[in-house]
Scaffold this motif. Structure first.
Motif, PDB file in Angstrom:
ATOM      1  N   ARG A  39       0.845  -1.190   0.000  1.00 43.80           N
ATOM      2  CA  ARG A  39       0.000   0.000   0.000  1.00 43.80           C
ATOM      3  C   ARG A  39       0.882   1.242   0.000  1.00 43.80           C
ATOM      4  O   ARG A  39       1.747   1.404   0.847  1.00 43.80           O
ATOM      5  CB  ARG A  39      -0.892   0.003   1.245  1.00 43.80           C
ATOM      6  CG  ARG A  39      -1.860   1.186   1.336  1.00 43.80           C
ATOM      7  CD  ARG A  39      -2.506   1.243   2.717  1.00 43.80           C
ATOM      8  NE  ARG A  39      -3.259   0.040   3.014  1.00 43.80           N
ATOM      9  CZ  ARG A  39      -3.559  -0.340   4.259  1.00 43.80           C
ATOM     10  NH1 ARG A  39      -3.156   0.361   5.289  1.00 43.80           N
ATOM     11  NH2 ARG A  39      -4.261  -1.435   4.471  1.00 43.80           N
ATOM     12  N   ARG A  40       0.665   2.117  -0.957  1.00 39.72           N
ATOM     13  CA  ARG A  40       1.342   3.420  -1.022  1.00 39.72           C
ATOM     14  C   ARG A  40       2.853   3.312  -0.835  1.00 39.72           C
ATOM     15  O   ARG A  40       3.462   4.027  -0.057  1.00 39.72           O
ATOM     16  CB  ARG A  40       0.773   4.356   0.044  1.00 39.72           C
ATOM     17  CG  ARG A  40      -0.661   4.777  -0.231  1.00 39.72           C
ATOM     18  CD  ARG A  40      -1.112   5.814   0.793  1.00 39.72           C
ATOM     19  NE  ARG A  40      -2.465   6.244   0.537  1.00 39.72           N
ATOM     20  CZ  ARG A  40      -3.104   7.131   1.292  1.00 39.72           C
ATOM     21  NH1 ARG A  40      -2.496   7.665   2.345  1.00 39.72           N
ATOM     22  NH2 ARG A  40      -4.339   7.480   1.014  1.00 39.72           N
ATOM     23  N   GLY A  41       3.464   2.396  -1.530  1.00 37.10           N
ATOM     24  CA  GLY A  41       4.904   2.263  -1.460  1.00 37.10           C
ATOM     25  C   GLY A  41       5.412   1.463  -0.283  1.00 37.10           C
ATOM     26  O   GLY A  41       6.615   1.235  -0.170  1.00 37.10           O
ATOM     27  N   ARG A  42       4.512   1.025   0.616  1.00 44.13           N
ATOM     28  CA  ARG A  42       4.917   0.200   1.752  1.00 44.13           C
ATOM     29  C   ARG A  42       4.676  -1.270   1.408  1.00 44.13           C
ATOM     30  O   ARG A  42       3.593  -1.636   0.960  1.00 44.13           O
ATOM     31  CB  ARG A  42       4.106   0.556   3.002  1.00 44.13           C
ATOM     32  CG  ARG A  42       4.407   1.928   3.573  1.00 44.13           C
ATOM     33  CD  ARG A  42       3.406   2.247   4.671  1.00 44.13           C
ATOM     34  NE  ARG A  42       3.679   3.551   5.257  1.00 44.13           N
ATOM     35  CZ  ARG A  42       4.310   3.732   6.424  1.00 44.13           C
ATOM     36  NH1 ARG A  42       4.693   2.692   7.125  1.00 44.13           N
ATOM     37  NH2 ARG A  42       4.536   4.936   6.881  1.00 44.13           N
ATOM     38  N   ILE A  43       5.670  -2.105   1.681  1.00 44.68           N
ATOM     39  CA  ILE A  43       5.512  -3.523   1.426  1.00 44.68           C
ATOM     40  C   ILE A  43       4.534  -4.115   2.429  1.00 44.68           C
ATOM     41  O   ILE A  43       4.523  -3.758   3.604  1.00 44.68           O
ATOM     42  CB  ILE A  43       6.874  -4.254   1.499  1.00 44.68           C
ATOM     43  CG1 ILE A  43       6.711  -5.713   1.067  1.00 44.68           C
ATOM     44  CG2 ILE A  43       7.479  -4.159   2.892  1.00 44.68           C
ATOM     45  CD1 ILE A  43       8.033  -6.451   0.934  1.00 44.68           C
ATOM     46  N   GLY A  44       3.680  -5.016   1.962  1.00 39.52           N
ATOM     47  CA  GLY A  44       2.767  -5.697   2.859  1.00 39.52           C
ATOM     48  C   GLY A  44       3.515  -6.643   3.789  1.00 39.52           C
ATOM     49  O   GLY A  44       4.525  -7.248   3.407  1.00 39.52           O
TER      50      GLY A  44
END
Length: 813
Positions: free
Chosen positions: A180-185
């Motif tokens: 999400r938004r450049g953050r890894i899950g």
């Protein structure tokens, strides 16, 4: 040049290219929190939440650990049982550190740890440990240092992956349940961690060893010099730094997220008292005014919220902390005594009422904090609509109330936060400190009605944990308020709290416990517990004239020196010698709290005037020696020590002259490579006097171009000293380089590149800038760095570049 890639995105965060980098979610400075997307716009999460009964945290007393007691995650508290499981099953450790009022900790608990499918993956791949940073600040400090080294920033929840030997190799903060938004899950990250652990163990272990070495051996533990700047030189340097950092429009010392910084504001007050300066006084009073009139202050119930999420002090992060309010009630009291501004007296009285009403516990202790959210909604109990105010006050009275107060709307919501109208700042007659207090006083009954309405709403949870250090800050604040306002009631409450702490949190051998929860004593005290309690007890002795408090203070100080002093290098360790951590750190720089060594210095200097003075003087001399280089280079970063240098001038000279035992040894270097070893930054003026920054990179190395090719890469960037980007910087095009971890070539700078600067606002007031970069070669990427660069004189276009091969990364968390 090609990088050797591994399964974990090119040797993890700082050995690789910060390939999974995430920004801090609960920052202390400069980094803004990243809000999760609204629920209606998210994709369906992986799996569903289930009622999984309880895990091992159910037996813990901490409210933060209890929050996770019903997760399907097989959580362990910090301890040998978890470490043994990691060794026996040959698994990495996932360490999650947070605290009970941390909003993003709550979000990750709901989104990730309560998710049955994600929990199953965690239980399969890692041994999961949950830590309350307020119970164990020693664990928090070591692993927050690791996160800052690995990512260049830090925050909470702090998410760190460790070897079974507890050495960190990967870190981040909040991870969502899916990308999400450049953050890894988080599930994807767990699978990559597991693959690297199984298939590239050598690289993982090597990273962990290097990070651990940099934390424990490569960072100076103390300074080892008795050379001390004179008070006049120190004052000049402090004033220079304050002018450079001060935000003129709204006060404070940053331009976006704004934190109250009591140690720094205390330094300004002491500097002003030592040498009156209208400009310095204006910095202090403007900042205190803006805080008191902004939404960070609770105008209905009193007390201060944690910080402002924007630059006008209007929209707070809503949690309330004892350490903020204990310090600020004392600071405003001393500012009132120094200036006579009635606004400050009003803030003190209302904050005292808040502490007595909301934070006082049966028996005399003070609770730690109040949550930011109610039922998952941040600030729910604090915000208002105009209709709610009209219903509480009546339409006409509400109209008068809202002519002085305004509702600053929260993003995406219909309700807002109360603050005194921003327009008041542009109306000097109305905004004058004497006039605004009288004006706001006319609405006391209205605020009381609103408080009555608010208290009928669902209330934020209160963390009833009694922490020695934070209670000590509350004691000292109550004493200072009692003295400034000449009121006995706060002094009686301070004595009551001190008796509670000494009775319930001191052990038979004179040592201190860290906390008490529901009558259950928890953990051993760390340095800040001893230093702050001794300081508070000395304040009580000074206010009451009762020597018994002084005897208690000396007993606590003696126990502190026995457990934490470093007779060789000077200064005091944060933990005792038998700590189970791989490193014993020392804290010198202040944050929103004064540094433990700064408070210890104040205690030792005060005790140097009394019985057994010689022993205390020797320890004070060693601690002063450890502070000396920082006092010379960056006194506002060590504000608590700077205060003592200015406040205790004569005594400091005596202590230094009589402390011949202070060691002159320099700390051993860890010998680890740094980005600064391979990059030089300088500034010069080119044709027509145009200012340019030169970045020179050693052969065989490169830095990322700006903009960076991928969201997680660290771009080379020219910044102001406070970390703000420089709008007038024009970055050249980089050279394409194909790393194995990226699907396409990335843009890098090699050799020497020049960055022209135009439209540099306030250039005449700026003496230096900072360049942020990360150096990489074919085998590794080094920790990110921020190097200052001095600007050449404006009237000397022919001046050559000045080298700036200086220090390392300085981001705070």
């Amino acid at each position: 040049m090609r990088m050797r890639a591994t399964l974990l995105d090119s040797r993890l965060h700082w050995i690789g290219l910060a390939a999974l980098c995430v920004w801090a979610c609960e920052p202390e400075v400069a980094v803004e929190p990243v809000s999760p997307e609204p629920a209606e716009s998210r994709a369906a999460p992986l799996g569903t939440e289930v009622d999984a009964g309880t895990n091992r945290l159910a037996g813990e007393a901490s409210p933060y650990l209890q929050l996770h007691a019903h997760n399907p995650v097989d959580w362990y508290p910090w301890g040998e049982e978890a470490f043994a499981k990691a060794r026996d099953e040959d698994k990495p450790i996932f360490l999650s550190v947070g605290y009970s009022t941390c909003y993003w900790c709550h979000v990750m608990e709901r989104e990730v740890f309560a998710n049955a499918e994600i929990a199953a993956l965690m239980n399969e791949t890692v041994v999961s440990i949950k830590v309350d940073r307020e119970e164990r600040p020693d664990i928090d400090e070591v692993y927050m240092t690791a996160t800052q080294l690995l990512t260049g920033s830090g925050g909470w929840p702090n998410s760190v992956f460790l070897t079974p030997e507890r050495k960190p190799f990967y870190a981040g903060t909040y991870f969502p349940p899916q990308d999400r938004r450049g953050r890894i899950g988080f599930p994807k990250l767990l699978r990559r961690i597991a693959a690297a652990w199984e298939q590239d163990r050598e690289s993982v272990v090597q990273t962990a060893e290097q990070v651990a070495l940099r934390i424990s051996g490569g960072l100076p533990r103390s300074a080892g010099s008795v050379e001390m700047p004179t008070p006049d030189a120190l004052l000049a340097r402090v004033t220079e730094e304050l002018r450079r950092r001060y935000e003129v429009k709204h006060g404070g010392f940053s331009r976006s997220t704004k934190f109250p910084r009591p140690p720094l504001l205390e330094l300004i007050l002491v500097a002003q008292l030592r040498k009156p300066d209208p400009e310095v006084l204006a910095m202090l009073t403007h900042t205190l005014d803006e805080m008191a009139l902004g939404g960070i202050y609770d105008h209905v119930g009193g007390g201060f919220h944690r910080y402002s999420t924007e630059g006008t002090w209007s929209i707070p992060h809503f949690e309330k902390m004892l350490y903020d309010n204990g310090q600020l009630v004392g600071l405003y009291a001393r500012a009132y005594a120094a200036t006579g501004r009635e606004l400050y007296r009003s803030v003190v009285e209302q904050t005292l009422a808040y502490l007595a009403r909301e934070m006082r516990l049966p028996g005399g202790g003070l609770a730690s904090a109040q949550d930011a959210e109610v039922a998952g909604e941040e600030g729910a109990s604090y915000v208002w609509s105009r209709g709610e105010i009209e219903a509480a006050l009546g339409e006409k009275r509400a109209e008068r109330f809202l002519s002085v107060y305004e509702l600053v709307a929260l993003e995406g919501g219909e309700k807002g936060v109360l603050r005194v109208r921003l327009s008041a700042a542009s109306e000097p007659g109305r905004f004058a400190a004497t006039g605004v207090a009288e004006l706001l006083g006319r609405f006391a009954s209205d605020r009381a009605k609103l408080l009555e309405v608010r208290q009928r709403r669902p209330q934020p949870l209160r963390d009833d944990k009694v922490l020695v250090a934070w209670n000590a800050l509350g004691i000292a604040g109550l004493v200072q308020a009692a003295v400034a306002l000449e009121r006995p009631a706060p002094l009686r409450r301070a004595e009551e709290t001190a008796r509670f702490v000494l009775l319930h949190l001191r052990s038979a051998d004179g040592g201190l416990h860290r906390s008490s929860i529901g009558g259950q004593v928890r953990e051993r005290g760390v340095l800040e517990d001893y230093a702050l309690l001794a300081d508070a007890l000395l304040a009580l002795e000074g206010a009451t004239g009762d020597e018994a408090w002084g005897r208690e203070a000396r007993a606590v100080a003696d126990a502190m020196l026995t457990r934490f002093a470093d007779p060789g290098l000077g200064g005091l360790f944060e933990t005792q010698a038998d700590t189970e951590l791989f490193a014993r750190l020392k804290s010198f720089e202040d944050s929103v709290l004064p540094s433990s060594n700064g408070v210890a210095l104040r205690v030792l200097l005060q005790l140097s005037r009394g019985p057994r003075a010689q022993g205390y003087r020797a320890e004070a001399g060693r601690t002063l020696a450890a502070f000396a280089p920082l006092l010379e280079r960056a006194p506002t970063l060590v504000a608590s020590a700077s205060v003592e240098r200015l406040r205790s001038e004569g005594l400091v000279q005596e202590v230094l002259s009589q402390s011949s035992e202070v060691s002159q040894r320099k700390p051993a270097s860890g010998g680890l490579p740094r980005s600064e070893d391979h990059v030089r930054v300088s500034a010069f003026r080119g044709a027509g006097g145009q200012l340019r920054v030169r970045v020179a990179v050693d052969a065989g190395w490169h830095v990322n171009a700006n903009p960076a090719s991928l969201a997680y890469l660290i771009p080379t960037r020219v910044e102001r000293e406070d970390g703000a980007a420089l709008r007038g910087a024009h970055y050249p095009q980089g050279t394409l380089f194909q790393p194995e971890f990226a699907p396409e070539p990335i843009s890098v700078y090699e050799g020497s590149v020049e960055i022209p600067l135009t439209r540099l606002e306030g250039e005449s007031e700026i003496s230096s800038l900072v360049v942020r970069y990360q150096a990489c070669d074919e085998r590794q990427c080094l920790p990110p760095a921020r190097s200052p660069v001095a600007l050449p004189a404006r009237l000397d276009p022919a001046s050559g570049p000045r080298d700036a091969r200086l220090g390392g990364a300085s981001d705070e968390h």
